[in-house]
Design a protein around this motif. Structure first.
Motif, PDB file in Angstrom:
ATOM      1  N   SER A 128      -6.240  36.824 -31.806  1.00  0.00           N
ATOM      2  CA  SER A 128      -5.050  36.462 -30.899  1.00  0.00           C
ATOM      3  C   SER A 128      -4.153  37.703 -31.332  1.00  0.00           C
ATOM      4  N   GLY A 168      -7.628  40.975 -31.335  1.00  0.00           N
ATOM      5  CA  GLY A 168      -7.204  40.745 -29.805  1.00  0.00           C
ATOM      6  C   GLY A 168      -7.743  41.801 -29.069  1.00  0.00           C
ATOM      7  N   ARG A 213     -10.629  40.977 -26.243  1.00  0.00           N
ATOM      8  CA  ARG A 213     -10.408  41.234 -24.680  1.00  0.00           C
ATOM      9  C   ARG A 213     -11.717  42.171 -24.315  1.00  0.00           C
ATOM     10  N   ARG A 214     -12.040  43.165 -25.119  1.00  0.00           N
ATOM     11  CA  ARG A 214     -13.383  44.068 -24.664  1.00  0.00           C
ATOM     12  C   ARG A 214     -14.435  43.232 -24.350  1.00  0.00           C
ATOM     13  N   GLU A 219     -14.421  41.120 -21.470  1.00  0.00           N
ATOM     14  CA  GLU A 219     -14.608  42.309 -20.501  1.00  0.00           C
ATOM     15  C   GLU A 219     -16.311  42.615 -20.202  1.00  0.00           C
ATOM     16  N   VAL A 262      -7.151  35.939 -24.848  1.00  0.00           N
ATOM     17  CA  VAL A 262      -7.503  36.226 -23.650  1.00  0.00           C
ATOM     18  C   VAL A 262      -8.374  35.098 -22.739  1.00  0.00           C
TER      19      VAL A 262
END
Length: 77
Positions: A12, A17, A21-22, A25, A42
Motif C-alpha cells: 500500500s 505500492g 501499481r505497475r 497496469e 491500487v
C-alpha cells in the motif's frame, strides 16, 4: 507479464505500492499485504492484512493466493 500472479508485501505504499501499481497496469494478478484493510491500494489488486512476522499469517497469505490464482509466479518481499 500478463496472466502472471504476484504477492507483494507492503503493497500500500513506498516501493511495494509502486510495484503493485505497475503489475496491475501490466495485467498481473496481485495479492498485496497491507497493515489495515482500509489502506490505499491500487484498484485491481487484492488487499490482505498480514503480519509477515507471523508464520500462521504467511501460511494464510499463500493459501489465499493459491485459492485466488492457483499459483504464485512472482514474490516481492
Amino acid at each position: 507479464m500478463k496472466g502472471k500472479n504476484a504477492i507483494v508485501t507492503g503493497g500500500s505504499g513506498g516501493v511495494g505500492g509502486v510495484l503493485v501499481r505497475r503489475f496491475v497496469e501490466e495485467g498481473v494478478n496481485v495479492l498485496a499485504t497491507v497493515t489495515k484493510e482500509s489502506d490505499g491500494l491500487v484498484r485491481g489488486a487484492i488487499p490482505m492484512r498480514v503480519d509477515v512476522t507471523s508464520e500462521k499469517d504467511v501460511e494464510a497469505l499463500f493459501a489465499r493466493a493459491m485459492r485466488e490464482f492457483g499459483s504464485v509466479d512472482i514474490m516481492v518481499n
